[in-house]
Design a protein around this motif. Sequence first.
Motif, short mmCIF file in Angstrom:
data_model
loop_
_atom_site.label_atom_id
_atom_site.label_comp_id
_atom_site.label_asym_id
_atom_site.label_seq_id
_atom_site.Cartn_x
_atom_site.Cartn_y
_atom_site.Cartn_z
N SER A 61 -14.06 70.21 -32.27
CA SER A 61 -13.74 71.19 -31.34
C SER A 61 -12.64 70.66 -29.74
CB SER A 61 -14.58 71.92 -30.65
OG SER A 61 -15.65 71.07 -30.54
N GLY A 62 -13.07 68.95 -30.22
CA GLY A 62 -11.91 68.47 -29.26
C GLY A 62 -12.72 67.82 -28.32
N LYS A 63 -14.29 68.00 -28.23
CA LYS A 63 -15.24 67.77 -27.30
C LYS A 63 -15.07 65.93 -27.48
CE LYS A 63 -19.39 68.29 -30.56
NZ LYS A 63 -18.40 68.38 -31.65
N THR A 64 -15.14 65.14 -28.17
CA THR A 64 -15.18 63.80 -28.75
C THR A 64 -13.99 63.49 -28.08
OG1 THR A 64 -17.11 63.72 -30.59
CG2 THR A 64 -15.40 61.76 -29.92
N THR A 65 -13.27 63.71 -28.45
CA THR A 65 -11.51 63.46 -27.85
C THR A 65 -11.84 63.11 -25.94
OG1 THR A 65 -10.46 64.32 -29.65
CG2 THR A 65 -8.88 63.69 -27.21
N ILE A 66 -12.54 64.57 -25.43
CA ILE A 66 -12.96 63.99 -23.84
C ILE A 66 -13.50 63.04 -23.97
CG2 ILE A 66 -14.28 65.98 -22.16
CD1 ILE A 66 -13.14 68.26 -23.56
N LEU A 176 -22.47 57.74 -16.98
CA LEU A 176 -22.87 57.77 -18.56
C LEU A 176 -22.24 58.82 -19.27
CD1 LEU A 176 -27.09 57.14 -17.94
CD2 LEU A 176 -25.13 55.17 -18.79
N LEU A 177 -21.74 58.46 -20.49
CA LEU A 177 -21.28 59.13 -21.19
C LEU A 177 -22.28 58.96 -22.72
CD1 LEU A 177 -17.47 58.35 -20.66
CD2 LEU A 177 -18.83 60.12 -19.87
N PHE A 178 -22.81 59.90 -23.41
CA PHE A 178 -24.04 59.31 -24.84
C PHE A 178 -22.97 60.63 -25.78
CE2 PHE A 178 -26.52 59.47 -21.17
CZ PHE A 178 -27.79 58.84 -21.79
N ASP A 179 -22.88 59.33 -26.24
CA ASP A 179 -21.98 60.28 -27.83
C ASP A 179 -22.83 60.70 -29.09
OD1 ASP A 179 -20.36 60.94 -29.46
OD2 ASP A 179 -19.61 58.66 -30.18
N GLU A 180 -23.14 62.26 -28.99
CA GLU A 180 -23.94 62.63 -29.65
C GLU A 180 -25.23 61.53 -30.47
OE1 GLU A 180 -23.91 65.36 -31.83
OE2 GLU A 180 -21.64 65.50 -31.93
N ALA A 208 -24.94 61.97 -15.85
CA ALA A 208 -24.02 61.85 -17.65
C ALA A 208 -23.26 63.17 -18.24
CB ALA A 208 -26.11 61.69 -17.76
N ILE A 209 -22.61 62.59 -19.10
CA ILE A 209 -21.91 64.02 -20.28
C ILE A 209 -22.28 63.59 -21.67
CG2 ILE A 209 -19.89 64.94 -20.66
CD1 ILE A 209 -18.95 64.03 -17.96
N PHE A 210 -22.93 64.29 -21.92
CA PHE A 210 -23.37 64.44 -23.44
C PHE A 210 -22.60 65.78 -24.51
CE2 PHE A 210 -27.60 63.91 -20.74
CZ PHE A 210 -28.20 62.89 -21.94
N ILE A 211 -21.95 64.85 -25.17
CA ILE A 211 -21.93 65.50 -26.09
C ILE A 211 -22.16 66.12 -27.92
CG2 ILE A 211 -19.25 65.00 -25.75
CD1 ILE A 211 -19.14 63.32 -27.96
N THR A 212 -22.37 67.32 -27.88
CA THR A 212 -23.29 67.65 -29.10
C THR A 212 -22.44 69.01 -29.76
OG1 THR A 212 -25.60 67.98 -29.78
CG2 THR A 212 -25.11 68.87 -27.25
#
Length: 411
Positions: A61-66, A176-180, A208-212
């Motif tokens: 979807s593009g969330k990891t790229t963000i 803080l960035l949380f990648d899965e 904090a920004i989480f991607i999941t």
Amino acid sequence: MAQVARSMEKLISADAKDIQPPAAASVVGVSKFFGKTSVLQNISFDVAEGEALVLLGASGSGKTTILRIIAGLEQPYTGKIMIHGKDVTELPARERGVGVIFQSYALFPKMTVEKNIGYGLRIRKRKRKEIKKTVEELLSLVQLEEHRKKYPSQLSGGQQQRVAIARTLAYDPEVLLFDEPFGALDAQTRTRLRREIRDLLKKVNVPAIFITHDQEEALELGDRIAVINVGNIEQIGTPAEVYNNPATEYVATFLGAANILEGVVRKDYVEFGGAKIAARIDSEKFTEGQPVKLIFRPEDVALSMTQELPSGHSCFAGAIVEETSFVGAYERLRLRLDPAGGNSCDTGDTPYYLTTETPESQTAKPIIATRPKPETMAVKLRRGDRVFIGLTSFTLLPKDLRPMAGTETSR
């Protein structure tokens, strides 16, 4: 003069209250291409100080790229990244003040917990006394004091995650960035750790920004959720806003189960085949005769063997139970709404019944409903039973348009 001075003072004070501090982090008009493929299209959002924002979306979807663009691991094609009002788009990752916690944790296997936590401070040439004090504070914060001398291999997955967070917090990141972050953990550990991490973030007050891709995780972790679909933000809002008032069909179906019926807007109701459902129609969003979709959650459905439904529900349809499933705390039912009008609700002179077809289409679809355990125990329902259906609320969306705010109508 004194009165004038006091009046001016009040005006200045009021103006000061209206001045909002800059967002802790901002993504402004970011687009990204890989070759000729567009992966992000004009993405913009802010994250407030101390806020947890979850980017929720399917794989691709593009969330990891963000996240990688915010971290400085990728460069945007257009747009910029702001950290506390400063444009950091052109800065390398190490100079952005952004801490990233990856799913793999990336702990040093031959270093103890306390050495892992203090590693970032040592390479920054901090004084030994400062390093020791910071490590002690962080060990207490993440509740790992008794594990300080252990190596990563001697820790559980949840404990390793806390070490990774403490190591990142050691050099005071601005974001803080949380990648899965919980993807490698079992379900029970994930649930417990989500609560712990949320409490921890409130203590340190770091945005904090989480991607999941996990809907339950997003609802529990986020102060706000941004639902991403093929490089676009479909909706951003609090968990309650996004869940209860989905702006698009994608949001409704991705963030939990949803029933979708197609109908046509009339003056003060929506027509579904032979049925009418009263609704407050927003004339700025909907016009007479416009095709729409009605969206409601399984838990918004009330069922009764008679037409007597709980307060706040209106009987609008009769149905037949096709399937019941035990799902622990609740029961899930699949219902078939009878297009022939059998078992219809008594709504006055005209016996309206509800089907899931538009006037142009006569193909009925199943409705999914859930019942909590106490209700299931009180009234047993079996396959073939006839029931009446009522709704607490629903959302209307235009059938033919992309993201647009829906109209929720409580019944």
